[in-house]
Design a protein around this motif. Structure first.
Motif, PDB file in Angstrom:
ATOM      1  N   PHE A   1       0.805  -1.212   0.000  1.00 51.49           N
ATOM      2  CA  PHE A   1       0.000   0.000   0.000  1.00 51.49           C
ATOM      3  C   PHE A   1       0.843   1.269   0.000  1.00 51.49           C
ATOM      4  O   PHE A   1       0.306   2.363   0.061  1.00 51.49           O
ATOM      5  N   TRP A   2       2.158   1.157  -0.031  1.00 45.98           N
ATOM      6  CA  TRP A   2       3.035   2.323  -0.055  1.00 45.98           C
ATOM      7  C   TRP A   2       3.551   2.517  -1.472  1.00 45.98           C
ATOM      8  O   TRP A   2       3.628   1.600  -2.269  1.00 45.98           O
ATOM      9  N   ARG A   3       3.922   3.734  -1.768  1.00 50.73           N
ATOM     10  CA  ARG A   3       4.530   4.003  -3.074  1.00 50.73           C
ATOM     11  C   ARG A   3       5.740   4.910  -2.864  1.00 50.73           C
ATOM     12  O   ARG A   3       5.862   5.570  -1.843  1.00 50.73           O
ATOM     13  N   GLN A   4       6.609   4.915  -3.835  1.00 52.79           N
ATOM     14  CA  GLN A   4       7.799   5.758  -3.775  1.00 52.79           C
ATOM     15  C   GLN A   4       7.571   6.989  -4.639  1.00 52.79           C
ATOM     16  O   GLN A   4       7.195   6.876  -5.814  1.00 52.79           O
ATOM     17  N   ASP A   5       7.782   8.147  -4.040  1.00 54.27           N
ATOM     18  CA  ASP A   5       7.627   9.395  -4.778  1.00 54.27           C
ATOM     19  C   ASP A   5       8.733   9.487  -5.824  1.00 54.27           C
ATOM     20  O   ASP A   5       9.912   9.315  -5.525  1.00 54.27           O
TER      21      ASP A   5
ATOM     22  N   VAL B   1       5.826   7.060   0.440  1.00 52.29           N
ATOM     23  CA  VAL B   1       4.579   7.749   0.754  1.00 52.29           C
ATOM     24  C   VAL B   1       3.526   6.700   1.078  1.00 52.29           C
ATOM     25  O   VAL B   1       3.172   5.893   0.214  1.00 52.29           O
ATOM     26  N   PRO B   2       3.016   6.695   2.329  1.00 52.22           N
ATOM     27  CA  PRO B   2       1.934   5.750   2.631  1.00 52.22           C
ATOM     28  C   PRO B   2       0.643   6.216   1.962  1.00 52.22           C
ATOM     29  O   PRO B   2       0.144   7.297   2.228  1.00 52.22           O
ATOM     30  N   GLU B   3       0.127   5.414   1.077  1.00 52.35           N
ATOM     31  CA  GLU B   3      -1.048   5.786   0.302  1.00 52.35           C
ATOM     32  C   GLU B   3      -1.885   4.539   0.091  1.00 52.35           C
ATOM     33  O   GLU B   3      -1.383   3.523  -0.395  1.00 52.35           O
ATOM     34  N   PHE B   4      -3.162   4.620   0.462  1.00 46.89           N
ATOM     35  CA  PHE B   4      -4.020   3.449   0.292  1.00 46.89           C
ATOM     36  C   PHE B   4      -4.510   3.386  -1.140  1.00 46.89           C
ATOM     37  O   PHE B   4      -5.365   4.160  -1.563  1.00 46.89           O
ATOM     38  N   SER B   5      -3.931   2.488  -1.904  1.00 48.70           N
ATOM     39  CA  SER B   5      -4.390   2.243  -3.272  1.00 48.70           C
ATOM     40  C   SER B   5      -4.063   0.794  -3.620  1.00 48.70           C
ATOM     41  O   SER B   5      -3.207   0.167  -3.009  1.00 48.70           O
TER      42      SER B   5
ATOM     43  N   ASN C   1      -2.928  -0.114  -6.595  1.00 42.95           N
ATOM     44  CA  ASN C   1      -2.121  -0.080  -7.808  1.00 42.95           C
ATOM     45  C   ASN C   1      -1.086  -1.201  -7.839  1.00 42.95           C
ATOM     46  O   ASN C   1      -0.808  -1.769  -8.898  1.00 42.95           O
TER      47      ASN C   1
END
Length: 77
Positions: free
Chosen positions: A55-59, A66-70, A72
């Protein structure tokens, strides 16, 4: 204050050993319980971290996580 004599302190482990004598399956279960619990804890902890990591992505600009609920990551998989 307790008045445990040295003989009483030695008697308890001997009673336990006598009780366990002949119960090989119980001996094996007691011997393997702690390592199996630790392995299970490490395995489940690793799976939980892997799931959270999905659920995390790298900017792309800063490289920060960046902790982001998606979903993807699951769609890409």
């Amino acid at each position: 204050m307790t008045t445990d004599s040295p003989a009483a302190r030695v008697a308890a482990p001997r009673r336990l050993a006598a009780w366990l004598h002949g119960r090989t399956r119980l001996q094996l279960a007691l011997l393997l319980a702690a390592p199996i619990l630790w392995i299970g804890l490490a395995y489940l902890g690793s799976l939980a971290i892997l799931l959270l990591n999905a659920f995390w992505r790298q900017d792309a600009f800063s490289g920060r996580i960046v902790p982001e609920f998606s979903l993807n990551a699951f769609q890409a998989l």
